[in-house]
Design a protein around this motif. Sequence first.
Motif, PDB file in Angstrom:
ATOM      1  N   UNK A   1       7.935  12.868  -0.036  1.00  0.00           N
ATOM      2  CA  UNK A   1       7.443  11.557  -0.456  1.00  0.00           C
ATOM      3  C   UNK A   1       8.391  10.922  -1.468  1.00  0.00           C
ATOM      4  N   UNK A   2       8.786   9.690  -1.210  1.00  0.00           N
ATOM      5  CA  UNK A   2       9.695   8.960  -2.101  1.00  0.00           C
ATOM      6  C   UNK A   2       8.878   8.151  -3.096  1.00  0.00           C
ATOM      7  N   UNK A   3       8.920   8.508  -4.388  1.00  0.00           N
ATOM      8  CA  UNK A   3       8.112   7.782  -5.372  1.00  0.00           C
ATOM      9  C   UNK A   3       8.489   6.312  -5.494  1.00  0.00           C
ATOM     10  N   UNK A   4       9.693   5.975  -5.032  1.00  0.00           N
ATOM     11  CA  UNK A   4      10.116   4.570  -5.119  1.00  0.00           C
ATOM     12  C   UNK A   4       9.374   3.705  -4.108  1.00  0.00           C
ATOM     13  N   UNK A   5       8.859   4.322  -3.031  1.00  0.00           N
ATOM     14  CA  UNK A   5       8.124   3.547  -2.035  1.00  0.00           C
ATOM     15  C   UNK A   5       6.787   3.088  -2.612  1.00  0.00           C
ATOM     16  N   UNK A   6       5.977   4.019  -3.097  1.00  0.00           N
ATOM     17  CA  UNK A   6       4.711   3.732  -3.770  1.00  0.00           C
ATOM     18  C   UNK A   6       3.941   2.617  -3.071  1.00  0.00           C
ATOM     19  N   UNK A   7       3.557   2.900  -1.828  1.00  0.00           N
ATOM     20  CA  UNK A   7       2.894   1.874  -1.010  1.00  0.00           C
ATOM     21  C   UNK A   7       1.611   1.364  -1.629  1.00  0.00           C
ATOM     22  N   UNK A   8       0.837   2.264  -2.258  1.00  0.00           N
ATOM     23  CA  UNK A   8      -0.434   1.840  -2.844  1.00  0.00           C
ATOM     24  C   UNK A   8      -0.215   0.820  -3.956  1.00  0.00           C
ATOM     25  N   UNK A   9       0.751   1.078  -4.831  1.00  0.00           N
ATOM     26  CA  UNK A   9       1.014   0.133  -5.920  1.00  0.00           C
ATOM     27  C   UNK A   9       1.459  -1.218  -5.377  1.00  0.00           C
ATOM     28  N   UNK A  10       2.349  -1.201  -4.381  1.00  0.00           N
ATOM     29  CA  UNK A  10       2.809  -2.463  -3.800  1.00  0.00           C
ATOM     30  C   UNK A  10       1.669  -3.216  -3.126  1.00  0.00           C
ATOM     31  N   UNK A  11       0.806  -2.472  -2.453  1.00  0.00           N
ATOM     32  CA  UNK A  11      -0.346  -3.123  -1.817  1.00  0.00           C
ATOM     33  C   UNK A  11      -1.238  -3.806  -2.844  1.00  0.00           C
ATOM     34  N   UNK A  12      -1.514  -3.098  -3.931  1.00  0.00           N
ATOM     35  CA  UNK A  12      -2.404  -3.646  -4.955  1.00  0.00           C
ATOM     36  C   UNK A  12      -1.749  -4.804  -5.713  1.00  0.00           C
TER      37      UNK A  12
ATOM     38  N   UNK B   1       3.850  -3.219   8.875  1.00  0.00           N
ATOM     39  CA  UNK B   1       3.406  -4.035   7.749  1.00  0.00           C
ATOM     40  C   UNK B   1       1.937  -3.733   7.453  1.00  0.00           C
ATOM     41  N   UNK B   2       1.670  -3.409   6.210  1.00  0.00           N
ATOM     42  CA  UNK B   2       0.300  -3.150   5.776  1.00  0.00           C
ATOM     43  C   UNK B   2      -0.140  -4.265   4.856  1.00  0.00           C
ATOM     44  N   UNK B   3      -1.342  -4.764   5.066  1.00  0.00           N
ATOM     45  CA  UNK B   3      -1.909  -5.805   4.201  1.00  0.00           C
ATOM     46  C   UNK B   3      -3.325  -5.412   3.817  1.00  0.00           C
ATOM     47  N   UNK B   4      -3.702  -5.788   2.618  1.00  0.00           N
ATOM     48  CA  UNK B   4      -5.091  -5.584   2.207  1.00  0.00           C
ATOM     49  C   UNK B   4      -5.984  -6.476   3.051  1.00  0.00           C
ATOM     50  N   UNK B   5      -7.079  -5.887   3.574  1.00  0.00           N
ATOM     51  CA  UNK B   5      -7.992  -6.646   4.440  1.00  0.00           C
ATOM     52  C   UNK B   5      -8.528  -7.892   3.759  1.00  0.00           C
ATOM     53  N   UNK B   6      -8.892  -8.844   4.574  1.00  0.00           N
ATOM     54  CA  UNK B   6      -9.351 -10.138   4.030  1.00  0.00           C
ATOM     55  C   UNK B   6     -10.568  -9.960   3.131  1.00  0.00           C
TER      56      UNK B   6
ATOM     57  N   UNK C   1       2.384   9.307   1.305  1.00  0.00           N
ATOM     58  CA  UNK C   1       2.130   8.009   0.688  1.00  0.00           C
ATOM     59  C   UNK C   1       0.965   7.296   1.360  1.00  0.00           C
ATOM     60  N   UNK C   2       0.955   7.295   2.682  1.00  0.00           N
ATOM     61  CA  UNK C   2      -0.109   6.570   3.398  1.00  0.00           C
ATOM     62  C   UNK C   2      -1.405   7.364   3.427  1.00  0.00           C
ATOM     63  N   UNK C   3      -1.318   8.666   3.292  1.00  0.00           N
ATOM     64  CA  UNK C   3      -2.546   9.456   3.136  1.00  0.00           C
ATOM     65  C   UNK C   3      -3.257   9.036   1.842  1.00  0.00           C
ATOM     66  N   UNK C   4      -2.463   8.790   0.784  1.00  0.00           N
ATOM     67  CA  UNK C   4      -3.036   8.330  -0.482  1.00  0.00           C
ATOM     68  C   UNK C   4      -3.687   6.967  -0.326  1.00  0.00           C
ATOM     69  N   UNK C   5      -3.032   6.083   0.418  1.00  0.00           N
ATOM     70  CA  UNK C   5      -3.592   4.744   0.658  1.00  0.00           C
ATOM     71  C   UNK C   5      -4.937   4.851   1.367  1.00  0.00           C
ATOM     72  N   UNK C   6      -4.989   5.666   2.418  1.00  0.00           N
ATOM     73  CA  UNK C   6      -6.237   5.801   3.175  1.00  0.00           C
ATOM     74  C   UNK C   6      -7.336   6.464   2.353  1.00  0.00           C
ATOM     75  N   UNK C   7      -6.945   7.369   1.458  1.00  0.00           N
ATOM     76  CA  UNK C   7      -7.932   8.079   0.644  1.00  0.00           C
ATOM     77  C   UNK C   7      -8.652   7.155  -0.324  1.00  0.00           C
ATOM     78  N   UNK C   8      -8.055   6.014  -0.667  1.00  0.00           N
ATOM     79  CA  UNK C   8      -8.700   5.088  -1.606  1.00  0.00           C
ATOM     80  C   UNK C   8      -9.882   4.366  -0.984  1.00  0.00           C
ATOM     81  N   UNK C   9      -9.918   4.310   0.362  1.00  0.00           N
ATOM     82  CA  UNK C   9     -10.997   3.586   1.029  1.00  0.00           C
ATOM     83  C   UNK C   9     -10.765   2.091   1.112  1.00  0.00           C
TER      84      UNK C   9
END
Length: 354
Positions: A258-269, A343-348, A321-329
């Motif tokens: 896992x590359x900490x620079x990616x940090x998909x959850x932080x970027x999504x939020x 491309x991942x986007x936060x749902x409407x 990284x994406x396992x962490x994203x999915x774990x947040x619900x």
Amino acid sequence: AAQQLAPQALSRLRGFAHDVRTTYVASDPQRRRAWALAGTRVASARRLDELGRLLAVKAVETETRSGVSGAISALDESGVLPQLLALPDVDSGAWRFRRSQRGGEVEVDLSDALGRWTSGQPLSQMADDLLPDVPDRTWRLEQMVDCVSRGFGHAISWMISVVVERANAILAEVEVEPICPALPLFVRFGVNSSAALQLVTRTVRSRDVAVRVARLAYEAGVEDQGVMEWLDTQPVERWPSLFAARPSDVLDLLDAMSDPRTDSLRLLLDTGEVHLQLNSELPEGAVELVIATRDDDLELVELHAVGGERLSVLPARLQADLRTVLATGIDVEANISRGSTLTLRIGRGEAHAN
């Protein structure tokens, strides 16, 4: 205090101080600081200096000294290994085995044990192979775990570090290739390459899996610094058979990649979306992220078409990284564009709620 001394006594002390200073200035700076750098007693540092010279002489005759097995052979054949154990800085129980808790001692070849340990051999197998004269299998394993922890994890790797450093300083003076510089770290962590060391000092708990990954990468012509990139090209679903890895080992490897620079959850939020590169092209359009459980109980994040059809397993570097994203619900919408961009986007609903 000097004024209270008789003139003759004061003269002797001044002469002694002068001799000490003269000897200090005339001595090799590296050698006179060796005892402080080693962290041992002065007598031990002096003895280690002598052992370093013995090792250097043997190393010149050992063509494979830059590798782990060659370095261990040089330590053994020079007679240095048993003498390291005899130093007062090494606990007398650091490498001592008995038939039973009150039974007689059992000899275990330290060189053989070092070779097995650094090759990634499991402790249970080491105990069975090296202590066949110990009838109680539980007592075998208990002793092996204790001695490896106390010996390889501290005292023995420490003494090896000091004596190899001194021997390499001598070899450098005559421009000879050094003895494996990383040997003390390999002994401490139970691996035999920089790539395997990188894995076990990250998140991989299984030494044998780390060693197998590094070995297969080497056989594929991959340098140590390129192992992570090579691992990402290997289908994750094949890892259990390729590396003889259990599901927990696979998850450890995924965490290590896992590359900490990616940090998909932080970027999504922070931004509401994130763009990730896949390893292969897929049909464009909406997709779903799904954690799927395989027959071998390994859980992997997959891409499914809307409606259920499995499209692909996500690349290894994105799994944790994406396992962490999915774990947040969090409700996440996923889309494939330009063939290989996810491309991942936060749902409407989530976006309006925020």
